[in-house]
Design a protein around this motif. Structure first.
Motif, short mmCIF file in Angstrom:
data_model
loop_
_atom_site.label_atom_id
_atom_site.label_comp_id
_atom_site.label_asym_id
_atom_site.label_seq_id
_atom_site.Cartn_x
_atom_site.Cartn_y
_atom_site.Cartn_z
N VAL A 1 3.80 -3.92 -14.19
CA VAL A 1 2.90 -2.80 -14.43
C VAL A 1 2.45 -2.74 -15.89
O VAL A 1 1.66 -1.88 -16.27
CB VAL A 1 3.51 -1.45 -14.00
N ARG B 1 -0.88 0.88 -14.80
CA ARG B 1 -1.47 -0.45 -14.98
C ARG B 1 -2.78 -0.39 -15.76
O ARG B 1 -3.05 -1.26 -16.58
CB ARG B 1 -1.70 -1.14 -13.62
N ASP B 2 -3.60 0.63 -15.48
CA ASP B 2 -4.86 0.77 -16.23
C ASP B 2 -4.60 0.86 -17.72
O ASP B 2 -5.37 0.36 -18.53
CB ASP B 2 -5.64 2.00 -15.76
N ALA C 1 -5.07 -5.41 -14.69
CA ALA C 1 -5.30 -4.30 -13.76
C ALA C 1 -6.69 -4.33 -13.11
O ALA C 1 -6.83 -3.98 -11.95
CB ALA C 1 -5.08 -2.96 -14.47
N ASN C 2 -7.71 -4.76 -13.85
CA ASN C 2 -9.06 -4.81 -13.29
C ASN C 2 -9.38 -6.12 -12.58
O ASN C 2 -10.49 -6.30 -12.09
CB ASN C 2 -10.10 -4.57 -14.39
N ASP D 1 -1.46 2.78 -10.43
CA ASP D 1 -2.79 2.43 -10.96
C ASP D 1 -2.99 2.98 -12.38
O ASP D 1 -3.52 2.28 -13.25
CB ASP D 1 -3.89 2.96 -10.04
N ASN D 2 -2.56 4.21 -12.61
CA ASN D 2 -2.70 4.81 -13.94
C ASN D 2 -1.89 4.06 -14.99
O ASN D 2 -2.37 3.83 -16.11
CB ASN D 2 -2.31 6.29 -13.91
N SER E 1 0.00 5.54 -4.81
CA SER E 1 -0.39 4.38 -5.62
C SER E 1 -1.14 4.74 -6.89
O SER E 1 -1.18 3.94 -7.84
CB SER E 1 -1.22 3.40 -4.79
N GLN E 2 -1.73 5.94 -6.96
CA GLN E 2 -2.47 6.32 -8.16
C GLN E 2 -1.55 6.35 -9.39
O GLN E 2 -2.01 6.11 -10.51
CB GLN E 2 -3.20 7.67 -7.98
N ARG F 1 -5.14 -6.35 -7.66
CA ARG F 1 -4.47 -5.12 -7.24
C ARG F 1 -2.96 -5.22 -7.53
O ARG F 1 -2.42 -6.32 -7.69
CB ARG F 1 -4.66 -4.90 -5.74
N PRO F 2 -2.25 -4.10 -7.53
CA PRO F 2 -0.79 -4.13 -7.71
C PRO F 2 -0.16 -5.06 -6.66
O PRO F 2 -0.50 -4.98 -5.47
CB PRO F 2 -0.36 -2.68 -7.49
N GLU G 1 0.86 -1.18 0.00
CA GLU G 1 0.00 0.00 0.00
C GLU G 1 0.90 1.23 0.00
O GLU G 1 1.71 1.41 0.90
CB GLU G 1 -0.91 -0.03 1.22
#
Length: 174
Positions: free
Chosen positions: A124, A22-23, A29-30, A19-20, A15-16, A33-34, A11
């Motif tokens: 990622v 990986r998205d 990604a969906n 997330d960006n 992390s955003q 979680r990382p 955590e």
């Protein structure tokens, strides 16, 4: 039979950023979680309680530890991937990986890893062609953020038929 994987879900305050990335570049990604994989996906009929006992015993002397990730690098080792590299905590993750692949999990050590070194990382990005891989390399090469976390637990996930991650159990580190 259940398909499982054992991992760390760090955590991070920032992390955003992960997330960006990986998205945009990671097809999973969906679904999950990382994470950092400790025991690669395996199928078994091992009972949850037996798995909990094994992990708790194998990791009984492992204390929580600092994890720092930094720098995204491309790799062609087993396909086209972008890895977020481990800067701090590598030795501890390797130790945990080795301890987990003992006892009831020893037979689940992947054939492709035999004779190769385990290289902990966070994936990622994953690509099926060179063109999209090259674009992603160029778009991520200037990301120099550090991602810091304290690893306090190890998670076991069940991977369902849709590749979704369902947390089966978590073992806290001392």
């Amino acid at each position: 039979m259940l398909k499982r994987c054992i991992m760390i879900f760090p955590e991070f305050e920032n992390s955003q950023i992960i997330d960006n990335i990986r998205d945009k570049y990671d097809p999973l990604a969906n679904h999950v979680r990382p994470h950092i994989t400790l025991v690669f996906p395996f199928e078994s009929d091992i009972k949850t309680d037996d798995l909990r006992t094994h992990i708790s015993s194998a990791l009984s002397k492992i204390k929580k530890f600092e994890l720092v990730l930094n720098k995204i690098t491309p790799t062609n080792a087993f396909g086209r991937y972008l890895f977020l590299n481990i800067h701090t905590g590598m030795d501890k993750i390797i130790e945990i990986h080795q301890k987990l692949y003992s006892g009831i999990l020893e037979d689940h050590f992947p054939a492709w890893l035999k004779g190769n070194n385990y290289f902990p990382h966070m994936t990622v990005g994953s690509f099926d062609n060179d063109a999209s891989f090259e674009v992603a390399i160029n778009e991520t090469k200037d990301i120099h953020d550090y991602f810091k976390s304290i690893v306090k637990k190890i998670s076991v996930e069940i991977i369902d038929e849709n590749e979704d991650s369902i947390i089966e159990l978590e073992i806290k580190l001392s």
